[in-house]
Write a protein that holds these residues in place. Structure first.
Motif, PDB file in Angstrom:
ATOM      1  N   PRO A  14       0.705  -1.246   0.061  1.00  0.00           N
ATOM      2  CA  PRO A  14       0.176  -0.144  -0.071  1.00  0.00           C
ATOM      3  C   PRO A  14       1.000   1.096  -0.041  1.00  0.00           C
ATOM      4  CG  PRO A  14      -0.094  -1.063   2.156  1.00  0.00           C
ATOM      5  CD  PRO A  14       0.928  -1.699   1.492  1.00  0.00           C
ATOM      6  N   ILE A  15       0.268   2.097  -0.841  1.00  0.00           N
ATOM      7  CA  ILE A  15       0.946   3.535  -0.857  1.00  0.00           C
ATOM      8  C   ILE A  15       0.140   4.564  -1.079  1.00  0.00           C
ATOM      9  CG2 ILE A  15       2.550   4.893  -2.521  1.00  0.00           C
ATOM     10  CD1 ILE A  15       3.381   2.058  -3.688  1.00  0.00           C
ATOM     11  N   ASN A  17      -3.048   4.996  -3.232  1.00  0.00           N
ATOM     12  CA  ASN A  17      -4.388   5.957  -2.911  1.00  0.00           C
ATOM     13  C   ASN A  17      -3.719   7.054  -3.357  1.00  0.00           C
ATOM     14  OD1 ASN A  17      -5.801   8.025  -2.053  1.00  0.00           O
ATOM     15  ND2 ASN A  17      -6.314   7.047   0.210  1.00  0.00           N
ATOM     16  N   ALA A  18      -4.131   7.882  -4.564  1.00  0.00           N
ATOM     17  CA  ALA A  18      -3.604   9.151  -5.185  1.00  0.00           C
ATOM     18  C   ALA A  18      -4.858   9.852  -4.890  1.00  0.00           C
ATOM     19  CB  ALA A  18      -3.134   8.757  -6.530  1.00  0.00           C
ATOM     20  N   ASN A  19      -5.624   9.897  -3.991  1.00  0.00           N
ATOM     21  CA  ASN A  19      -6.817  10.772  -3.542  1.00  0.00           C
ATOM     22  C   ASN A  19      -7.632  11.091  -4.809  1.00  0.00           C
ATOM     23  OD1 ASN A  19      -5.909  11.613  -0.900  1.00  0.00           O
ATOM     24  ND2 ASN A  19      -4.040  12.153  -1.860  1.00  0.00           N
ATOM     25  N   VAL A  35      -4.456   2.064  -9.006  1.00  0.00           N
ATOM     26  CA  VAL A  35      -4.358   3.482  -8.701  1.00  0.00           C
ATOM     27  C   VAL A  35      -5.773   3.836  -8.648  1.00  0.00           C
ATOM     28  CG1 VAL A  35      -3.256   5.620  -9.229  1.00  0.00           C
ATOM     29  CG2 VAL A  35      -2.174   3.532 -10.070  1.00  0.00           C
ATOM     30  N   ASP A  36      -5.664   4.477  -7.309  1.00  0.00           N
ATOM     31  CA  ASP A  36      -7.113   5.240  -7.415  1.00  0.00           C
ATOM     32  C   ASP A  36      -6.617   6.718  -7.524  1.00  0.00           C
ATOM     33  OD1 ASP A  36      -9.472   6.553  -6.917  1.00  0.00           O
ATOM     34  OD2 ASP A  36      -9.535   5.401  -4.954  1.00  0.00           O
ATOM     35  N   CYS A  52      -8.663   2.316  -1.236  1.00  0.00           N
ATOM     36  CA  CYS A  52      -8.329   2.366  -2.633  1.00  0.00           C
ATOM     37  C   CYS A  52      -9.661   1.871  -3.330  1.00  0.00           C
ATOM     38  CB  CYS A  52      -7.162   1.459  -3.133  1.00  0.00           C
ATOM     39  SG  CYS A  52      -6.961   1.463  -4.780  1.00  0.00           S
ATOM     40  N   GLY A  53     -10.365   2.697  -4.103  1.00  0.00           N
ATOM     41  CA  GLY A  53     -11.710   2.040  -4.458  1.00  0.00           C
ATOM     42  C   GLY A  53     -12.600   1.848  -3.623  1.00  0.00           C
TER      43      GLY A  53
END
Length: 211
Positions: A64-65, A91-93, A119-120, A160-161
């Motif tokens: 997780p990132i 999680n890219a917001n 990638v979210d 994420c999602g």
């Protein structure tokens, strides 16, 4: 790290256990929808997280990132510690106007044994990523490149999602989307999925017998 940038503002969790990859591969023989049914139809990412490369089969464990929107410094740093079988879950917001992942990161992933990315947020270089054979899922696609300033977090639970993904959880993807299986529930989920498959096969047999 492939790029030269300070990473003092990237928080990194201590090493974590990962789900057994043999068990993950065993479960990955089944469709995501079936696995989701076996999990009481929970644990599946929201539908905007879609495959963007033509080989979407994905199976591994969650790395997780949490990246700042439009910034991929944490992703670069995370790959320093990635292990074969890890899947980047970022999680890219949910920012879709600036990509945080592209073909250079894809090359690094392949060198590290990472074969899947979720990638979210947005990705770019779709044709190049497809040629690399990576399974890539994202909320969006944008040609706009990222910054590399941080901050970020690696190895801590991320959303994420709409699903909380813990480090080392199992994650499986196909054309329907993504399902996440808590590490502690993996063996039980395999048994439940096998039972669900037997139940559905009986239904198919009954349908054909009635024709």
């Amino acid at each position: 790290m492939f790029i030269k940038a300070p990473t003092d503002n990237i928080e990194i969790a201590p090493p974590w256990p990962r789900a057994d990859l043999d068990e993950v591969k065993k479960l990955a023989q089944y469709p995501v929808a079936l696995i989701g049914d076996a999990q009481s139809r929970l644990g599946m990412m929201a539908s905007p997280i879609r495959p963007v490369t033509p080989s979407p089969r994905l199976a591994g464990t969650v790395l997780p990132i949490h990246a700042r929107e439009g910034d991929n410094l944490a992703i670069h740093r995370a790959l320093d510690d990635a292990l074969p079988g890890d899947i980047l879950v970022i999680n890219a917001n949910a920012e879709t106007n600036r990509a945080v992942f592209g073909d250079i990161l894809g090359e690094i992933c392949l060198a590290k044994g990472v074969t899947g990315i979720v990638v979210d947020g947005s990705i770019r270089d779709v044709d190049e990523l497809a040629g690399q054979g990576l399974a890539v899922y994202a909320r969006g696609i944008s040609p706009a490149g990222p910054w590399k300033n941080g901050p970020g977090r690696i190895g801590f639970p991320v959303a994420c999602g709409n699903i909380v993904c813990n480090p080392g959880d199992a994650i499986i993807g196909d054309n329907d989307g993504i399902v996440v299986i808590p590490q502690h529930a993996l063996s039980d989920t395999i048994e439940r999925t096998e039972a669900q498959e037997r139940t559905e096969q009986k239904m198919r047999d009954a349908i054909h017998a009635a024709v």
